[in-house]
Design a protein around this motif. Sequence first.
Motif, PDB file in Angstrom:
ATOM      1  N   LEU A  45       0.836  -1.174   0.000  1.00 21.54           N
ATOM      2  CA  LEU A  45       0.000   0.000   0.000  1.00 21.54           C
ATOM      3  C   LEU A  45       0.876   1.231   0.000  1.00 21.54           C
ATOM      4  N   ILE A  46       0.291   2.319  -0.395  1.00 24.37           N
ATOM      5  CA  ILE A  46       1.052   3.537  -0.304  1.00 24.37           C
ATOM      6  C   ILE A  46       0.454   4.418   0.778  1.00 24.37           C
ATOM      7  N   VAL A  47       1.339   5.004   1.531  1.00 28.47           N
ATOM      8  CA  VAL A  47       0.945   5.873   2.629  1.00 28.47           C
ATOM      9  C   VAL A  47       1.588   7.219   2.331  1.00 28.47           C
ATOM     10  N   ASP A  48       0.774   8.232   2.144  1.00 27.76           N
ATOM     11  CA  ASP A  48       1.344   9.495   1.681  1.00 27.76           C
ATOM     12  C   ASP A  48       1.864  10.351   2.833  1.00 27.76           C
ATOM     13  N   ARG A  49       2.440  11.470   2.462  1.00 22.05           N
ATOM     14  CA  ARG A  49       3.084  12.366   3.419  1.00 22.05           C
ATOM     15  C   ARG A  49       2.120  12.795   4.524  1.00 22.05           C
ATOM     16  N   GLY A  50       0.924  13.191   4.120  1.00 22.77           N
ATOM     17  CA  GLY A  50      -0.055  13.673   5.100  1.00 22.77           C
ATOM     18  C   GLY A  50      -0.417  12.588   6.103  1.00 22.77           C
ATOM     19  N   ALA A  51      -0.615  11.387   5.607  1.00 26.54           N
ATOM     20  CA  ALA A  51      -0.983  10.276   6.500  1.00 26.54           C
ATOM     21  C   ALA A  51       0.164   9.943   7.436  1.00 26.54           C
ATOM     22  N   ARG A  52       1.379   9.954   6.901  1.00 27.93           N
ATOM     23  CA  ARG A  52       2.527   9.612   7.754  1.00 27.93           C
ATOM     24  C   ARG A  52       2.771  10.659   8.829  1.00 27.93           C
ATOM     25  N   SER A  53       2.658  11.935   8.464  1.00 31.59           N
ATOM     26  CA  SER A  53       2.915  12.946   9.496  1.00 31.59           C
ATOM     27  C   SER A  53       1.803  12.956  10.539  1.00 31.59           C
ATOM     28  N   ASN A  54       0.549  12.783  10.097  1.00 27.36           N
ATOM     29  CA  ASN A  54      -0.550  12.709  11.066  1.00 27.36           C
ATOM     30  C   ASN A  54      -0.393  11.510  11.991  1.00 27.36           C
ATOM     31  N   LYS A  55       0.024  10.390  11.411  1.00 25.47           N
ATOM     32  CA  LYS A  55       0.169   9.195  12.238  1.00 25.47           C
ATOM     33  C   LYS A  55       1.271   9.382  13.276  1.00 25.47           C
ATOM     34  N   LEU A  56       2.392   9.934  12.833  1.00 28.02           N
ATOM     35  CA  LEU A  56       3.506  10.123  13.764  1.00 28.02           C
ATOM     36  C   LEU A  56       3.102  11.026  14.927  1.00 28.02           C
ATOM     37  N   VAL A  57       2.423  12.107  14.595  1.00 33.35           N
ATOM     38  CA  VAL A  57       2.070  13.072  15.631  1.00 33.35           C
ATOM     39  C   VAL A  57       0.985  12.509  16.561  1.00 33.35           C
ATOM     40  N   ALA A  58       0.025  11.787  15.997  1.00 35.91           N
ATOM     41  CA  ALA A  58      -1.009  11.159  16.835  1.00 35.91           C
ATOM     42  C   ALA A  58      -0.383  10.088  17.727  1.00 35.91           C
ATOM     43  N   LEU A  59       0.625   9.403  17.195  1.00 37.42           N
ATOM     44  CA  LEU A  59       1.331   8.394  17.981  1.00 37.42           C
ATOM     45  C   LEU A  59       2.093   9.040  19.143  1.00 37.42           C
ATOM     46  N   ILE A  60       2.770  10.129  18.859  1.00 33.59           N
ATOM     47  CA  ILE A  60       3.513  10.814  19.928  1.00 33.59           C
ATOM     48  C   ILE A  60       2.548  11.249  21.033  1.00 33.59           C
ATOM     49  N   ARG A  61       1.391  11.777  20.624  1.00 28.61           N
ATOM     50  CA  ARG A  61       0.409  12.187  21.637  1.00 28.61           C
ATOM     51  C   ARG A  61      -0.048  10.979  22.468  1.00 28.61           C
ATOM     52  N   SER A  62      -0.266   9.838  21.810  1.00 26.02           N
ATOM     53  CA  SER A  62      -0.665   8.627  22.543  1.00 26.02           C
ATOM     54  C   SER A  62       0.414   8.223  23.548  1.00 26.02           C
ATOM     55  N   TYR A  63       1.672   8.328  23.130  1.00 25.03           N
ATOM     56  CA  TYR A  63       2.765   7.978  24.028  1.00 25.03           C
ATOM     57  C   TYR A  63       2.859   8.978  25.179  1.00 25.03           C
ATOM     58  N   GLN A  64       2.500  10.224  24.899  1.00 27.72           N
ATOM     59  CA  GLN A  64       2.485  11.218  25.979  1.00 27.72           C
ATOM     60  C   GLN A  64       1.449  10.843  27.041  1.00 27.72           C
ATOM     61  N   TRP A  65       0.309  10.324  26.602  1.00 26.18           N
ATOM     62  CA  TRP A  65      -0.690   9.859  27.574  1.00 26.18           C
ATOM     63  C   TRP A  65      -0.070   8.798  28.485  1.00 26.18           C
ATOM     64  N   ALA A  66       0.855   8.030  27.911  1.00 22.98           N
ATOM     65  CA  ALA A  66       1.482   6.923  28.641  1.00 22.98           C
ATOM     66  C   ALA A  66       2.743   7.361  29.387  1.00 22.98           C
ATOM     67  N   GLY A  67       2.970   8.663  29.452  1.00 20.81           N
ATOM     68  CA  GLY A  67       4.087   9.151  30.255  1.00 20.81           C
ATOM     69  C   GLY A  67       5.330   9.554  29.483  1.00 20.81           C
ATOM     70  N   TYR A  68       5.271   9.487  28.167  1.00 23.98           N
ATOM     71  CA  TYR A  68       6.429   9.904  27.374  1.00 23.98           C
ATOM     72  C   TYR A  68       6.476  11.424  27.277  1.00 23.98           C
ATOM     73  N   THR A  69       7.665  11.985  27.338  1.00 21.32           N
ATOM     74  CA  THR A  69       7.829  13.401  27.011  1.00 21.32           C
ATOM     75  C   THR A  69       8.970  13.491  26.010  1.00 21.32           C
ATOM     76  N   LEU A  70       8.948  14.486  25.151  1.00 21.33           N
ATOM     77  CA  LEU A  70       9.999  14.620  24.139  1.00 21.33           C
ATOM     78  C   LEU A  70      11.347  14.715  24.845  1.00 21.33           C
ATOM     79  N   GLY A  71      12.286  13.876  24.437  1.00 18.99           N
ATOM     80  CA  GLY A  71      13.618  13.904  25.030  1.00 18.99           C
ATOM     81  C   GLY A  71      13.791  12.973  26.219  1.00 18.99           C
ATOM     82  N   LYS A  72      12.717  12.341  26.675  1.00 21.89           N
ATOM     83  CA  LYS A  72      12.836  11.411  27.803  1.00 21.89           C
ATOM     84  C   LYS A  72      13.635  10.179  27.373  1.00 21.89           C
ATOM     85  N   LYS A  73      14.551   9.760  28.219  1.00 22.76           N
ATOM     86  CA  LYS A  73      15.391   8.620  27.864  1.00 22.76           C
ATOM     87  C   LYS A  73      14.526   7.366  27.712  1.00 22.76           C
TER      88      LYS A  73
END
Length: 432
Positions: free
Chosen positions: A111-139
């Motif tokens: 399948l092809i996943v375009d730029r918009g889908a990939r950037s939205n997915k990455l950012v939505a994923l980061i937010r999900s990880y933030q719910w789980a206690g991740y912060t940018l730069g956390k080891k």
Amino acid sequence: MLDIIPNIAGAYFFYQRSQHWSRGRLEAYQDEMLRRLIQHAGKHVPYYRDLFREIGLDPQLFRGREDMHKIPLLDKEIVRTRQKELIADNAEKFGIVWESTSGSTGTPLHLIVDRGARSNKLVALIRSYQWAGYTLGKKTFSLQSYYLKDADFEYNRLYRVLRFDSNRLKKESACGVIRVLQKLKPRFFMGFPFDLLMLSRFAAEEGLSIPAPDSMVTYGETLSAHKRASLESAYQCEVFNYYSQHECASMIAECERHSLHLIDDFAYHEIVDVEGQSIAKIGTGELVGTGFYNYAMPLIRYRTRDDVVIDKNNPTCACGRNFTVIKEIIGKQCDYIETPDGRLLGAVMSHSIDNGRGVIVSQCVQDALDHVYVNLVVDETYDEESQRALKRDLRKRLGEEMQIDFKIVPQLEKRPGGKTPFILSKIGHEYA
Ligand SMILES: [Zn+2]
């Protein structure tokens, strides 16, 4: 990766805000995104152009969620066999990149996943990880199929992430990485439940302790209550579940209050019974998703083949977000493989059956420590080259000492209980 950087900053701030929207605003957003997607598909995607004509659907009159039931469900088999027709005639406008995945039942899919889908997915994923206690730069400690060239693991100082290659999971490499964990003490862990559980088992066997992180996110296979409890006790931390797939058609994440939320600002989710009818209240059904952002290859009402359990008696969450709450994800089932050189391979194996032209579904069965055979249900496009490609991919994971055979079969093997795991162990490596 570099091409999505300009999209990311804007998307990041969008997702930080939209998680606090009211239900009404979320639903209005879903209607708007669905209208845009259906109009685009009706204009630029051959498969949908024909389909909409056939069913008499006028994209200009399409209203949103309330009209979704008029569009037939899309399954992996259609994507596999009619992939070219699903690609928009203006796909290059959206910055396309080819990807492949094998999904929960080992079905190859390009399948092809375009730029918009990939950037939205990455950012939505980061937010999900933030719910789980991740912060940018956390080891962070991450176990994944990295295919590292010369090492079992590596530490990236820039991203502050210790990466362990799950293809190399065996006692020696586990002990090696545990010593590094003792030094670096990352506060956030992520990986497949199987790999994390095996790592903790090796640690216990060798009397090594793993410094407890604050929390961990797991994905890639079903996180049963039993596995969750085992992980919590082995790592002495909170465990959060995360679910998505390469197709960018759905996403589920667990919030601070440990509710599972459908990520309603990333995709429109439906839960359907065996007849394909939406389940309204309480029950188990298949998750069907429509991602809002993949204009190069829109997948509308895409069947994930994973079941979820809904319980509408408990629709709100103490976290304050208005994303739909579900009770449980019932996804992938698989045992694990032990290689002659002592490595243990779990659900990560599912990616090896990719790129098999003509393969409808597949299953890897281990019947001796040095022998696996692969059951394949194929169509007429399967040939010797498909088999060579499959063997190459499997060899990469299984190593030189494993004998690999292929069997063309009318259907996959079931366990006595009736389940059809993607990896079936006949040498006692069941995993549930
Ligand atoms: Zn919540």
